[in-house]
Design an enzyme around this catalytic site. Structure first.
Site, PDB file in Angstrom:
ATOM      1  N   ILE A 101       0.862  -1.165   0.000  1.00 11.50           N
ATOM      2  CA  ILE A 101       0.000   0.000   0.000  1.00 11.50           C
ATOM      3  C   ILE A 101       0.906   1.224   0.000  1.00 11.50           C
ATOM      4  O   ILE A 101       1.895   1.270   0.736  1.00 11.50           O
ATOM      5  CB  ILE A 101      -0.933   0.038   1.232  1.00 11.50           C
ATOM      6  CG1 ILE A 101      -1.742  -1.255   1.359  1.00 11.50           C
ATOM      7  CG2 ILE A 101      -1.861   1.238   1.169  1.00 11.50           C
ATOM      8  CD1 ILE A 101      -1.142  -2.279   2.286  1.00 11.50           C
ATOM      9  N   CYS A 102       0.585   2.180  -0.846  1.00 14.51           N
ATOM     10  CA  CYS A 102       1.331   3.432  -0.914  1.00 14.51           C
ATOM     11  C   CYS A 102       2.818   3.120  -1.184  1.00 14.51           C
ATOM     12  O   CYS A 102       3.134   2.298  -2.033  1.00 14.51           O
ATOM     13  CB  CYS A 102       1.113   4.216   0.385  1.00 14.51           C
ATOM     14  SG  CYS A 102       1.546   5.955   0.336  1.00 14.51           S
ATOM     15  N   THR A 103       3.728   3.748  -0.431  1.00 17.83           N
ATOM     16  CA  THR A 103       5.162   3.570  -0.706  1.00 17.83           C
ATOM     17  C   THR A 103       5.713   2.257  -0.166  1.00 17.83           C
ATOM     18  O   THR A 103       6.920   2.003  -0.285  1.00 17.83           O
ATOM     19  CB  THR A 103       5.959   4.752  -0.130  1.00 17.83           C
ATOM     20  OG1 THR A 103       5.581   4.960   1.241  1.00 17.83           O
ATOM     21  CG2 THR A 103       5.684   6.019  -0.937  1.00 17.83           C
TER      22      THR A 103
END
Length: 231
Positions: A101-103
């Protein structure tokens, strides 16, 4: 349905919603065993200053059906953490799905797990995927084989629902979506750099400048250490 064992990495300076959004979805799967993973069971201070409690250490973690890595400012340290990267490689070898998720995608990429794979991440770090061998793909959720990645922060709920549909069927995923009343209707159309007003975009880019500099430096070091083109 046999019990699913799902692990989410909980690490210092992570963005809590990257974890707690998917966690809420996964914990709603009937019979699912959902674990928060870290090196110790000590409280982990996350972005924002409060704490989360891991439930399972990396050393004691069983074989997982799903392993997920959230993002946040703490990913810079994780990208060069040999213990974490080794753990992820080991779990990814047998997991049914590997997610970010995300970075968190940068951590999977630093572990060498996204080489030649399509992946997405937060818009402000999308250009950092290619130096680590991944194929940047602009979408809310991206799947390439057993690797599933979600975009920035709130995309974690979309990511988790997508994965639940694969694990337990669309009907279960839809029931969970309804139970958490996930029907986004944001008050502003500023959730993407493509739609945000220019002054808002500039302000957020300036806000991210320092952490982005740290992150870019970490990517360069990882790429150099692995012998990858840093681009």
């Amino acid at each position: 349905m046999a019990s699913l064992c799902i692990g989410l990495l909980a690490f210092p300076r992570m963005t809590q919603l990257d974890l707690t959004g998917p966690l809420q979805v996964f914990a709603s799967i009937p019979g699912a065993d959902v674990r928060l993973l870290w090196k110790t069971l000590d409280p982990v201070q996350v972005q924002g200053g409060f704490h989360l409690l891991p439930t399972t250490t990396l050393a004691d973690c069983p074989t997982l059906d799903v392993i997920c890595v959230p993002g946040g400012p703490g990913v810079q340290a994780l990208m060069e953490d040999a213990e974490v990267l080794s753990f992820l490689r080991g779990q990814a070898a047998t997991a049914r799905f590997v997610g970010s998720i995300c970075t968190g995608a940068l951590v999977l990429a630093a572990a060498g797990l996204l080489r030649g794979k399509q992946a997405t991440t937060h818009w402000a770090s999308m250009d950092l995927l290619a130096p680590l061998g991944a194929i940047p793909t602009k979408a809310r959720v991206v799947r390439d084989g057993k690797f599933i990645s979600g975009g920035g922060v709130t995309a974690g709920i979309d990511f988790a629902l997508t994965m639940v549909a694969e694990l337990a069927g669309q009907a279960v995923a839809e029931a969970i979506q309804l139970s958490i009343e996930y029907a986004p209707a944001p008050p502003f159309n500023a959730g993407s750099p493509d739609t945000a007003p220019p002054d808002v975009l500039a302000a957020v880019q300036a806000q991210f400048a320092a952490v982005r500099g740290e992150r870019h430096a970490a990517v360069e070091r990882v790429a150099a250490a692995q012998g990858w083109a840093s681009g």
